[in-house]
Every structure is written in C-alpha cells, then in structure tokens.
Write an enzyme that holds these catalytic residues in place. Sequence first.
Site, short mmCIF file in Angstrom:
data_model
loop_
_atom_site.label_atom_id
_atom_site.label_comp_id
_atom_site.label_asym_id
_atom_site.label_seq_id
_atom_site.Cartn_x
_atom_site.Cartn_y
_atom_site.Cartn_z
N HIS A 141 47.56 38.35 40.38
CA HIS A 141 46.63 37.45 41.09
C HIS A 141 46.17 38.16 42.36
CE1 HIS A 141 44.58 33.99 42.39
NE2 HIS A 141 45.57 33.20 42.74
N HIS A 171 38.21 39.92 34.26
CA HIS A 171 38.56 38.71 34.98
C HIS A 171 38.69 37.57 33.97
CE1 HIS A 171 38.32 35.44 37.94
NE2 HIS A 171 38.60 36.34 38.85
N ASP A 205 38.62 42.86 43.32
CA ASP A 205 39.75 43.67 43.76
C ASP A 205 39.45 45.17 43.74
OD1 ASP A 205 41.57 41.43 44.03
OD2 ASP A 205 41.54 41.34 41.85
#
Length: 503
Positions: free
Chosen positions: A317, A356, A412
């Site tokens: 996460h 994702h 990210d």
Amino acid sequence: GAGAAMALEAAGRRAGALAKQVAAGGREEGEERHVPPFAAAGTLRVTDGRTRKQYDLEVSAGGTIRAADLKQVKAEGVPWGLRVYDPGYTNVAAVRSAVSYIDGGAGVLRYRGYPIEELAARSSFLESAYLVVYGDLPSAGQLATWEASVLRHTALPAGVQDCIAALPYDAHPMAAMVTGFAALGAFHPEANPAVAGQGVYSDRATQDKQIVRILAKAPAIAAAAYHRRTGRRPVAPPPGMGYVEGFLYSLDAAQMGGGATYRPHPTLVRALDTLFTLHAEHEMNCSTAACRHLASSGVDVYTCIAGAVGALYGPLHGGANEAVLRMLDRIGTKDAIPAFLEGVKRKEEKLFGFGHRVYKNFDPRAKIIRKVADDVFAITGKDPLIEVATALEEAARSDEYFISRKLYPNVDFYSGLVYRAMGFPPEFFTCLFALPRCAGYLAHWRESLADKDSRILRPQQDYTGEWLRHYKEAETRQPAPGRDGPVALPPSNAQRRRMAGTV
C-alpha cells in the site's frame, strides 16, 4: 491585524484563481454537472438454477444491489441465503460516499467532483483538504479562517514527543507515526466516546476540533518520527509560516542553526504541497477502509487514524514508493533493464510502481508528478536514477507482456525519486504519504458519522473447516497428519548464557 488581512487577500487570490479555472475552461469534460451522466437504476431478475425460483432485486442509481437482498435466495436445507465471496473486496461497495471518484479505465480522479489536475495546478493542500473534508471549495474568508485554525494548533504535546523519543533510535518512522497518533488521543479524553459517551461526536464543534487538531499536528508527528534517528527534537516553525513550509522548517531548522530567519526554498515548498494534494484522498483504499472499519465500532478518531496509518505502512500500500526506489537501486543502470524485465516475466523479480488495483490506464497523479520532478531537479540536481526510471517506463510500456496486463506507472513510481532528490531517506517516504492522507481519512470518518446506513462492520465468511468433532483427552490424541503446529523457537545466545549459570 495586517497579517490576517494579507492572509485573507492571499486566500482570495487562490480561491478566485481556481474558481476562474473551473468557470472558464480546462475542465475534464464538458460543462459542470451535479449528477453522473448515466442512470443504472432498475431491477435485476435472478433465476436460481438450483430451485428454479426467480427473484427481483432492486438496483440503485450507482449500479449496486443490497447484499442483504441475496439472503432470500436459498437452497433447500441451507440455513443461510446466498452470500458473495469476494477476497480483497474487488467488487464490493461497503459504503456510499461523496468524497472522491475514480474511473480507473479512463485514468480519472476527482475530489468532490473537481479533477485532480485542476487542484494540483491551482489549489493548495490545505484548501484541497477543506474541500475533501467539507465538500466544497472554501470562500476567501472561509479559507483564511481554516488556515488560521489549523496553523494555530500545530504544537505537539510534550508527552507525545516523549512517546516517540522512547522508541528505539532505528525504529521505522511509520512505527513512530502510528505511536504518535495513538498517543495523541490519550491527551484528549473529552473527545473519546469510551470516556465521554457515545454521543460525543454528535456535536459538530467536537468533530471539527478533532479534524483541525489531527491535520495540524500531523506534520509535527511526522517531524518527530523523522528526527528519532537524528537524536534531535523538531524545531517549531515561527508564526506566519504556511503548512508545508512550516513542516520543512521543522525538519531542517535545527541543522541550520535553529534561527527564525531560515526559510525552505519556495519551489520545494510548492512541489511538496502539490504532492500532498495528490495524496490527500483516494477513495475506498486499504487504509481508508481500515479507518471506516474502526470508526464503525465507535472508537475515538485518533485510534481510527492510527489504525489507518498502520494499514498504510504495508509495502503493498503506502510503502510501495520506498520499494520502487530500492528496486531502481538494485537495477542500477539502463543496461540492466532488459534482464530485470525478463526476471519479472519469470516471476523472479517484482516490478514495483506499475499497475494499480483501480487504474487500468495511466495513473493521473503520475503524470503530474513527472512535471513536479523537473521543478525539484532544477533545484537539487537531477537524480541519476531518473534515467533508469525513464528507460524502465519506456521499456515496460512498449512490451506486450506489460501492455496486455495494463501495467502502467502509478503514483509511487516517480514520487520516490522526487522525495529522494529532496533528501528524504527511503524509510520516510511513507510518512510523506500518511501526513496528507489524514485529510481523506478524516473526510471518511466525518461522512461515516452522518451515514444513516452506518453500522458496525462485521463481514461474513465462507466456512471451510471441520464440521463437528468431539473432545478427547490429551493422552489419547495423535498429531494430526498434514497439519502445521508451531515452529520450535531456539533459545537466543543470551538465554543460553543465562541457562548455563547457577542460582
């Protein structure tokens, strides 16, 4: 005073700029609308092939059915009705929410209807936090009052700092943040339903007080977590500093002599503010779901936030950007990319920062961060790994293996490079995610309090264990074949030393 007037004027300019943007153009699609451009409401007719019975289930405007309606679909001899098995909650709507909207196929993210691209370009984190929590962009006066309220409550109780300082010097900063939020709740028993009664949050002023406190003190908790390894205590920012500027000041002022004249670079302040806006909210993700799960029990909001931050700590996460940087470090050079990607295909390597659960297109936040990265690199110098990251992205996006699996860069992938260029250690990256995400957690906590359908969350299970067994005395039992018992834990060397002595 003059300072308040200047803050009001600045807030007016920011609010006006975003209002003009929305009114004049730059919108994601067509004119503004208050309802979705589709209507999914209707009736779903289900035929049970086991019993040949038919059932009509009501479908909401959002395309959902009530899971409880499935209870009526029963097979003969089964004491419960039909249930949905969905590990990972991939297609379960546990709440109705107006906070944010994601269209993963189109790469769309909106906060309360506003495209993330507009907010990142025109808004500030605190303004976006107001939007996320309260539902609308504030007026100039509301924004000035909001900013002043938050910045007035930034001081962290000494006891919370002591709790963080008591942790091992090499404790992960996210462990320190979980500790900080949990400890903060102990200093406000008047806002704890277990102490003040279950109706304490029915008072709007009490709700808002905790929202302001948590948002205001989150930077101080993050700074204390950062400095646990340096052995220093954060320096409180002087009056007049903004939210993100004050946070950077609290990280760096001690090394710069601690003087009030020190100011973080405005370009870096704006870059971090933009990243905070991008991370403020993201619908019903793992940690937000954890927050709402905890809130459903009636526990205090500080425990809800601590639990959500704990969920964010996980490398699948919030910890993914740290994993991205370690992956790029391991790849090292552009020449090593082909072999690395082949390793990914053989399941020997893990490709972090791509793909994702929601987005099946390019993550809209990743596009924005790429632009932010250029601004940061102009100040700090270009990170050598950016070339590896760019080449890795190009290689993956031109490879049918990754294209067919819709593996595109997510938020990210580039955020870790920006944080590294700004001098943050990799273990602190997730803290920079948790700090702004508190806005989203608080928005969902507040929304859950007003939700008429809200009840304590208690999912069902599909039981697969032994159906019935009877107790036998230990002397008559045999180890169950194929079952795993506890692993034998060998004594440590220190324990062996103590056992070798005499009493």
